[in-house]
Every structure is written in structure tokens, then in C-alpha cells.
Write an enzyme that holds these catalytic residues in place. Structure first.
Site, short mmCIF file in Angstrom:
data_model
loop_
_atom_site.label_atom_id
_atom_site.label_comp_id
_atom_site.label_asym_id
_atom_site.label_seq_id
_atom_site.Cartn_x
_atom_site.Cartn_y
_atom_site.Cartn_z
CG HIS A 137 83.41 37.10 83.66
ND1 HIS A 137 83.52 36.28 82.55
CD2 HIS A 137 84.58 36.97 84.33
CE1 HIS A 137 84.70 35.70 82.56
NE2 HIS A 137 85.37 36.09 83.62
CG ASP A 138 82.29 37.50 89.52
OD1 ASP A 138 83.29 37.02 88.96
OD2 ASP A 138 82.35 38.31 90.47
CG ASP A 145 80.63 36.83 80.76
OD1 ASP A 145 81.17 37.96 80.78
OD2 ASP A 145 81.27 35.78 80.85
CB SER A 191 87.34 33.71 83.93
OG SER A 191 87.82 34.99 83.61
NE ARG A 198 89.28 41.80 92.92
CZ ARG A 198 89.09 40.57 92.47
NH1 ARG A 198 89.63 40.20 91.32
NH2 ARG A 198 88.37 39.71 93.13
#
Lengths: 600, 600
Positions: B356-357, B323, B159, B228
Site C-alpha cells: 500500500h505504501d 497492495d 489511500s 499504528r
């Protein structure tokens, strides 16, 4: 009168009437009651004598009753779906009488949380009862009853409007002749709920929210703007945003190196947030997103199949390929549930880069689908020889593919079908065979086709047509649910032949399949004597550009049937010049062949 | 000692040192200066004598220097990448000396906007200068110099960490031997900037933000939590969220019908927001998202090709299929730019549902890629006969495909390649031919392969390998950039044969192609005499399950070459039992054939 004016519904006025009097409150799904209820609505076009030309439009989250035209001579901004609704447009107001009302819980004339609570004399705020999509539809029905409407030719809506369309079709099966749910879903997934939840959090976190009892002068504007920004990103697609904004800067070519908004996309979002605050109410936003989150046909009716079980209308379900909020898969799930109920459903996933908002931004393609479907529903005779403008264009563009679609076997296949039977045509093209079968043999049929323009042609013909790739199987088509399944000139182009065949034989009593014979003497001679991959009239492609990815002969197909225990009921080897079967050495002399097969 | 403990780096302490003294401030990219600068870092493993085993890990937006192990005996929560970093793990601390520092602008020990501004005695807040990815990397380099590090075996990060990796490779070409940018991008697109902007808006809209001069007791917690939450949704995938939460309710089976959080996914986001507020600083969030938004290698260096022009390191670029924040396409763009510069780049898009994680959640697959690449970089001899565990499993699972990959033509192809030449192997499988050519003929080679496990096998062998579907062409491979392009036993499985061939001949001086001869006498006899689609040892598939979607003979290929003006330099017809060419009637007797072709 300019062209734009000619195609506009002109000046319209939003009307407001009291639907529910204080004495007879409405029972809501949450168990609470609500009264009074006023409702704001607009109408366009004229009700015909038969009363069978009424179309109800259901608006989306941030919409209102003002669909088309202008609200006054000085009004500069036409209604939210003006590109779709007007004389000669997708929803043609010279043919149809169109109604749209602001939904319950809204903030554009219909009773909602910003209305005055009669028991306190202040606005409801968080004292407003939770409302659901079903409540909204219930109120719309009361309005239509009050207006003397006896039936709806169609209910049409995108996004949250599409949810209302689904609810209409399910709750009022005898009132609705057709339903067009666009870019919608039978329930929100976790990701969509999450986005809604963050938006609500932003409003609730704004100190000006004041427990919902804010004033016009001092409301949770920043919170609502943030909620709108989040929503707005989900309405666009990554591709659409990239093409529209990219990394363009607002003012200059170089960075300011400060913490403020600097990219064009930031300015755009700021603007979207600000202009939303000016026209929308924060409490409404909370209640309406909650209504969307609660919507869940599976939960309400036990399953999606059960939800659709009692519907009687025709469905045209539309999704957009780049919509990642309510995805094509969510539409396909609904299509499958309708198919499992053997309902009249058509489906297309329209190619568009505009994401969820494509239902507001693709008037041409979407309008073609809607107008074709409305016309076919309003005047339901199947069009045997229809070829629309788009199809002619299509034929020119895709001449290779079209060539491949020339079906010399149609006449013979038609002769094999019994009158009044049910037929599923796989790879049905522009629907010619199905239309002929309906007109000549009174069959009930459904088509499956991949290409968007051909799907549209079928919709225009009034056929029930599902855009689908047969390589994915026939999930949710019930066992033996069709008398005939037809696979004309397609088997040689399929990848998963065995799986597909097993599926066809599961769904159809009989499967009629036609294909070119690779063991025709001309092919054999070319390979044997000349040592070349065969190129013949029936197999017109060279080895490297052929859509025919499998080579098979009558003998190959016989063995295939034997191995899978498929019963060959008929085998009709054909040459082009005659409709009579080839009798001598068919595997040598037949150019193509039609099999009628079945399996217990 | 438990298994978990054995595989842990154990107890580590974050160290903080002063890098920049007040007297000699650091010049930042924005033009301003900053001093003093302290930096927090951790190290794991030991520096070897040669000093050639150092790995720098760059952390992502919300990370810190604490990558692995525990910060004390009572610490319950290991570092953020503990699953990847430790003895025997993907980044093996028994082999490598691993360093990670909290980046500039962070809030976990390194100087950032929550540090005290020496000129006011208060925290910087919005007076902190704008920092960029390049500034972060500059500071990391000063730290490494201070620690006496002379070179980096690898820089690794996901990232925003991946952006630092890219910056390292570009700015310090002589210091970095390899770079592993994971789930990253050379610039944010409009959608990602938009999400960041909404997050910043939420913080700035919080009245407790107080122009950045908030206190620990009263900060913009709700704004930061909303930021967040938005970020967190973008780190997951729709599929991942659906599988993890679906429409599950927090407490009961039925709706509460109130405005509060009710779905599990809402509770989860609330928790993510809250726990983030406890460990992160709002001003840092503003500055760090801004640094990410500003990152733009194209803008900084004129083009991505120019950005990578002076790099000297090996690259392993990894993306994840699901992602949607930093998409595979964004990684492929970087791969293409490196290819256009003729750099040593490997690429894989790892199949994962975690979005993405996934870079934090796929330790097994990602770890295999990283460890294989690190080992090959550290001990760079190409492994000729390597077959890893995964490949053996792969062979069992995909035996059909593997069977298809048996390459009886490898020996002959190898004999055609001149020593010290450059070779591009299309559909290179597990890299056997390339490895042999490197070992025996000292060629410089690159492989292209679709299947993830085979790509991994090539990485493990130390090859340069790009996961790519040749049907999409060879964009960004320069004209005539390879002496040889090899296409072994693949032409008959391709759809866009003509386009692909044109591409191969553009990129290669010579194209070596091998395929089974469809006009071999056994095939001819089967079709001519038996009327069946041929099934032979070279063409072992039945018509309906064959990956060979084209049937071609020597004669067909000769005509194809003639039509496209392709020069046939050599034609080697082969039978299985001999490496000598078939001399008599090759189109009849050859089972397969190797062509050497070229085009001006």
C-alpha cells in the site's frame, strides 16, 4: 443413535499425568531447566496388536488436548477437530489409535506459565523459562514412551501444530513413519513475527498484566482480546471475510455516527476476543507466540536441506491457496528441500477460500487427502487400478481435459523402462503409468501433476506426488537424479518448451517424450489442399479451443534436439492401430511419436 | 545550489485560516453542526493567469498539509510527498499551483477532536461529532472558494486521500477537470474494517484514554502505538517486509530467550509506534479511521455506477500489485463502473513490491504516470508521433514482443474507420493507431493493453487507456457501445478465442480483426513438402518459442464465423508489398488478412 453420534468418538476424558518429577528436571533448549512437568492428553480409538496404528495429533496455538468428542454428557461443544477425527472420518478412529496432548507452555492442563512455580509458590508468570517447539516435542516423546508407544504411523498437525510435526520427523526419524504438516512453515516471516509482536505488545501494555503476576479475577483481558483479534484476522482470508461479513451492520441499515463498534465484523472480533479471554491465559499467549517466532529449521540445522537430511518418513505437505499467514510458497520451500534430499514427499495446495483456518474448515477435501495417505502408509501396496469416486466425477467434469489425457503411448513407454530404475513422470495424471511401472517393473517413482483431484488420486494410489506446474522448472531436483523422466503428450501444450526440456534433461539420465505428429499426412493434406488448421484423431481440437499451443513434427523436434545438442537415442513413430513403429517416411505417416533423448 | 535543493520547493510555511465562523456552523453528514473550523494548508508553485493550473493534493490518514519542502531553515525532514512534488518532479511545481490542506478531524492545524470545544473550554475528545470523507471535501471546497480558485486541473491523493479524490470528482463535477485516485477504494472491505477496529480497540482499552479527555502529558500512548503498528503492517507487503527485515535479530546472531522484542522487525514497529505517538493524536486516529470505515460510495449513491454517473472529469486510477489493504481488484471495480458510464478513465496496476505504501515509495514510475496525465489534461492535444524515453527502452528490452507488434495493417484498418466514430482498440500497444485515428478521423477512442510501459506510453499520448487482459472479457462495457472494436494481430495469441470474440461482438457494432494466414502457400509448402512447422516473415517464430498459440487460416476463420453466426462484412487478404487486396486464391496467397465482422 443419530448419524452425528455414530460418527463421534463419544464422551472422552482429558487425562493428566506427571511426566517430569521435581528431582529430575527437564533441560530446555534455552539452557534452563523445568520441573515438575504435568501433561494433559486424550486418546481415541484403540491400539492394535501390532502397535502400528498410532497417530499423534499436534494442536495449534490456541488448541488443547481435547480434539474430538465431548468431555461429558452435558458438554455441548465437541473438540476442536471433531470434524476430522472419529469413526469413518478423515482420521478414522475405528482404524487408528489417536493421541493428542496439550503442549508444554499451554494452559489446558499441561505445565505452563500459569502453573505454580515450586520455588515461589506463586504462578510462574514471566519467570517461566522460554520454551521452544523442540521442547514441546521432547515432552510429547516422553509421554509416548510412558504410554508404551513404539512407533507413530503418522504425526499430523496444522499451523503451530505443523511445526511440531516437522520437528518430530527431524528429531525422531526412526519413530515416525509418516508426517502430515498442514498450513505450516519452517520459519515465520517478518510479517508473521510482526503480527505476533503487536499481539504481545497489547498484552504487555495492559496495566492489569502486572508483570505477569496477575490474578484470575484481574488479568490483562483487554490486551489478550486485542492480541486474539489481530491473530484472528490473520487466520481468515480477505475473500472469506468479505463473503462472511462484507460491510454488514450489526443492528440497522444506517450508520449510528458514533465511535462504537458498528459493523458485524467488529462485533464478531469483539466476541472472538472475549471468548478467548475466558479460555486462555495471557502468559501462555506470550510464551507460545514467542516459541512460534523462534522456530527456524534453517537456523537450527544450517539449512532446510540439512534439516530434512536424516528424516526417514513419508511426508504429505498440505497448504491452502488463500492462506496468507503461512503461505503455499512456504510449504513449497519445504517440499523443495525434501526433494533435494530425495525423500518420499507428496504435496498439494488445496483450493479453499478460508485462509489459514482452512485446516479446521475443509474436512472433506483435507480429510480425503489425510485418509488416503494414512491408508497407503498403513498398507503400503501401490494400487494399480484404483479409481476413486472423486476421480470419476473429475473425469465427467473435465471430459475435454481427460480426453486429452488418453495415453495410447503408455504400453510402449513401459516397455522402454528398465526394471528397478527411478522414474519421474511429469504430468502424471491419476498416476496410472507410475502405478503400473511400480507394480510391473519395481521402479521407484515420483509424479508431478497440476490438478488437485488428480493429485488426490495419486495419493490414494500410494504414490509420491507433487502438485507443481512444470512450466516453472524443476528447481531442487538434483542433476541426473532419475534414470528416466517421462513427458507424455505434454510438450505441445507447454509455453517455455526450451527451458522445460533443458530442465528435464538436467534431472533425467534419459528423457522419454511423446507427442502428436503435426506433419502426419492427414494434417499436411488438410492444410495443403483444404487450407485449414488440421483436425485429426490425434489432434482433435479446432484451432480456437486447442490446448495444443505448439505445432511440431518429427522433423521439427529433430532440429530442436540438434540445436540444443540433445542426443536422440530412440525415435518410435507410431500409428494408433499398431504398437510397431512406422518404418517408412515416419514424418508423413506417424500419428504420434515417442523419443528417448539424453544429454551429457 | 545542490541538485536536491534545485528540485525542492524550498522553505514553505503552513498557513491557518478560519473557514467557518462560530455564528455560521457547518452542517455535517451525521446531522450535527460544527463551528468554528480552522484549516491549515500549504501551497507550492504559482497560480497562472488563466487560473487553470491548480492541483489539489489530498493527504492520507496520518498525513498533513506539509507535502513538500521544509518548514524552516533548520527543518531536516521534508514534507511527506517531497519526492513527488517540486520543480521537475512528478507533480511539477514549475508548471502547476499545488495546494494541500490538513483534513477536517486532523491534528495538524485543522479543527479536530483535539481542538477546544467552545461550549466547554476543554478539548472535544469524544464530544467531537463524527466526520466523513464528504465533510472533509466540503471543507476543502470552502477553502478553495476562499482562495479564489475557479477550477482544479487535478485532484490527487493516495489511500484515504484517494477517497477524497473520488468524493471531489463526484460532488463537484464542474469544478474538477481530472482526478487521480491512487491505491484507494470506493469502500473498505471487512478485513480493512477489522484492522481499523482492532486499532481503535487498542486506544480505547488504554486506561490513559480517559474517555477521550486525556492530556498531552498523559495520553493513551501505548494504545495509539499498537494501533499504528497494526496499521503499519497493512501498509507494507509480505515481500517488502521479508526483503527489508527477514528474520534478522536486533543485536546478535543468537536468541536471547526472553520475552522482549528481539527481531529487527519488532524494533522497527516499536519505533514506528513511538514516533507516531509524538506527532499524532489518539482521538483523531479514532475519528479518521471511522471516517474511512464509513466511506462507501455504493451505499451513498445506490451503486458505484450511479456514484460516477454525473462525473465529468478524466480519471487516472492507479493501484499497486502488492497492495493487499486496498487491492487492485478494488480499483478495477471502480474502473468498471466508470467504463459502464462511458467515462474517460485510464487505469494501471503498477508492479511494485512495496504494498500500500508504494504510493509514497515509487516516485519514478508513479511520477511518470502522473506527469504524463497532467500534461495531457492541461494541454489536451493527442500526440500522434510521441515516443517517450521509456518506450524506446521498452522497445530495446522487449524487441521480440515489439517485433510482434509491428502493424503492417494499420493503414488499411484506418481506411475502414468512418470519421467521428467510436473505437475500442484491444491490445493497442503504445497507442499509435488510436492516436492516428483521433488526429486524422476525429474518433473517440479507448485502448486496452496489458503491458505497463505501453499503458504509460498511451497515457503520455493523452489517450484513455485501461490496463486489462482481454482474455478476462469486457465486463461492464455496454452492448454495442462502440462503432468499432479492433483486434489487430492478436487472435492467434489468445486462449479463450470464442469467449473473447463473443465479447467483442457484443460491445462493438463492427469488429475489425487482423491475423496472419497460416494457410499461405509458403506455410503450406513447408509443412507439406518439408514436414516442418512453418516459419515465415509473417509467422517468424519457431514452434517452441511462438507467442502464436493458434494456427488459423482464412478458411478456418470463415468456418468459425459461420458456426457462431458472425456476419463477415468484409474480408481483405493482404500481402506485405501492397495495400491492395489479394484477389486470386486468397487463402493460398494472402500473408495476412483483415476481417470486418458484425453480429446482431
Amino acid at each position: 443413535m443419530s448419524e452425528v453420534e455414530k460418527k463421534s468418538v463419544g464422551i472422552v476424558h482429558t487425562q493428566t499425568i506427571r511426566l517430569i518429577e521435581p528431582e529430575q528436571p527437564l533441560k530446555l533448549e534455552c539452557g534452563k531447566t523445568l520441573a515438575p512437568i504435568d501433561i494433559a492428553y486424550e486418546t481415541y480409538g484403540e491400539l492394535n496388536e501390532a502397535g502400528d496404528n498410532v497417530i499423534l495429533i499436534c494442536h495449534a496455538l490456541s488448541g488443547n488436548a481435547h480434539v474430538a468428542g465431548l468431555n461429558g454428557p452435558d458438554d455441548r461443544k465437541p473438540g476442536w477437530w471433531d470434524i476430522m477425527v472419529g469413526p469413518g472420518k478423515g482420521i478414522d478412529t475405528s482404524k487408528y489409535f489417536v493421541i493428542c496432548s496439550n503442549f508444554l507452555g499451554g494452559c489446558s492442563g499441561t505445565t505452563g506459565p500459569s502453573s505454580i512455580n515450586p520455588s515461589t509458590g506463586k504462578q510462574y508468570g514471566l519467570d517461566f523459562p522460554i520454551i521452544t517447539i523442540a521442547d514441546m516435542v521432547k515432552v510429547q516423546k516422553i509421554l509416548l514412551d510412558k504410554l508404551g508407544i513404539k512407533e507413530l504411523l503418522a504425526v499430523i498437525g496444522g499451523s503451530v501444530g505443523g511445526m511440531q510435526v516437522l520437528q518430530w520427523a527431524i528429531e525422531y526419524p526412526d519413530f515416525v513413519k509418516s508426517a502430515i504438516p498442514i498450513a505450516t512453515t519452517s520459519h515465520l516471516g517478518a510479517q508473521s513475527i510482526a503480527f505476533d509482536a503487536v499481539g504481545r505488545n497489547a498484552i504487555l501494555a495492559d496495566p492489569n498484566f502486572a508483570g505477569g503476576q496477575y490474578t484470575d479475577e484481574k488479568g490483562p483481558d483487554r490486551g489478550l482480546a486485542i492480541a486474539r483479534m489481530i491473530g484472528h484476522i490473520t487466520y481468515l482470508s480477505e475473500q472469506g471475510m468479505r463473503e462472511k461479513f462484507g460491510r454488514q451492520l450489526r443492528n440497522s441499515d444506517s450508520y449510528n455516527y458514533d465511535i462504537n463498534a458498528e459493523f458485524s465484523v467488529e462485533t464478531y472480533l469483539d466476541y472472538q476476543g472475549q471468548s478467548f479471554v475466558e479460555r486462555f491465559d495471557s502468559n501462555s499467549y506470550l510464551y507460545l507466540t514467542k516459541a512460534a517466532d523462534y522456530f527456524d529449521l534453517e537456523k537450527d540445522y544450517g539449512s532446510l536441506k540439512k534439516a530434512f537430511a536424516k528424516t526417514k518418513c513419508r511426508f504429505l505437505i498440505i497448504s491452502f491457496a488463500s492462506d496468507w499467514l503461512f503461505t503455499p510458497v512456504q510449504s513449497i520451500t519445504m517440499v523443495n528441500a525434501l526433494v533435494a534430499n530425495d525423500k518420499d514427499v507428496s504435496y498439494c495446495d488445496i483450493a479453499s477460500p478460508y485462509g489459514h483456518d482452512a485446516f479446521l474448515l475443509e474436512p472433506e477435501v483435507l480429510g480425503s487427502f489425510i485418509s488416503g495417505f494414512l491408508d497407503a502408509t498403513h498398507q503400503p501396496e501401490v494400487k494399480k487400478n484404483h479409481t476413486g469416486k472423486r476421480i470419476q466425477e473429475h473425469a465427467q467434469i473435465h471430459d475435454l481435459k481427460q480426453a486429452h489425457r488418453v495415453r495410447v503411448d503408455y504400453d510402449v513407454i513401459e516397455s522402454l523402462i528398465k526394471p528397478n530404475s527411478t522414474v519421474l513422470d511429469i504430468g502424471c495424471g491419476d498416476g496410472e503409468l507410475l502405478a503400473n511401472l511400480i507394480a510391473d517393473k519395481n521402479i521407484t517413482g515420483k509424479g508431478i501433476e497440476v490438478e488437485q483431484d488428480l493429485v488426490l488420486a495419486c495419493v490414494n494410489r500410494g504414490l509420491s506426488i507433487i502438485q507443481h506446474d512444470i512450466e516453472l522448472g524443476l528447481e531442487n531436483f538434483a542433476d541426473k537424479s532419475y534414470d528416466y523422466v517421462i513427458l507424455s503428450q505434454t510438450v505441445q501444450t507447454m509455453k517455455n518448451t526450451e527451458m522445460v526440456f533443458t530442465e528435464l534433461l538436467r534431472v533425467g539420465q534419459k528423457v522419454i517424450v511423446s507427442f502428436p505428429n503435426f506433419a502426419h499426412w492427414r494434417c499436411r493434406a488438410q492444410l495443403f489442399l483444404a487450407g485449414s488448421a488440421p483436425v485429426t484423431k490425434q489432434l482433435p481440437f479446432e484451432w480456437h479451443n486447442s490446448p495444443n499451443i505448439h505445432c511440431l513434427s518429427l522433423k521439427d523436434f529433430d532440429q530442436f534436439c540438434k540445436r540444443l545438442a540433445i542426443k536422440v537415442e530412440k525415435k518410435i513413430p507410431l500409428i494408433k492401430t499398431s504398437r510397431s513403429p512406422v518404418r517408412f517416411a515416419p514424418n508423413l505417416f506417424a500419428e504420434q511419436v515417442i523419443y528417448v533423448t539424453s544429454k551429457e
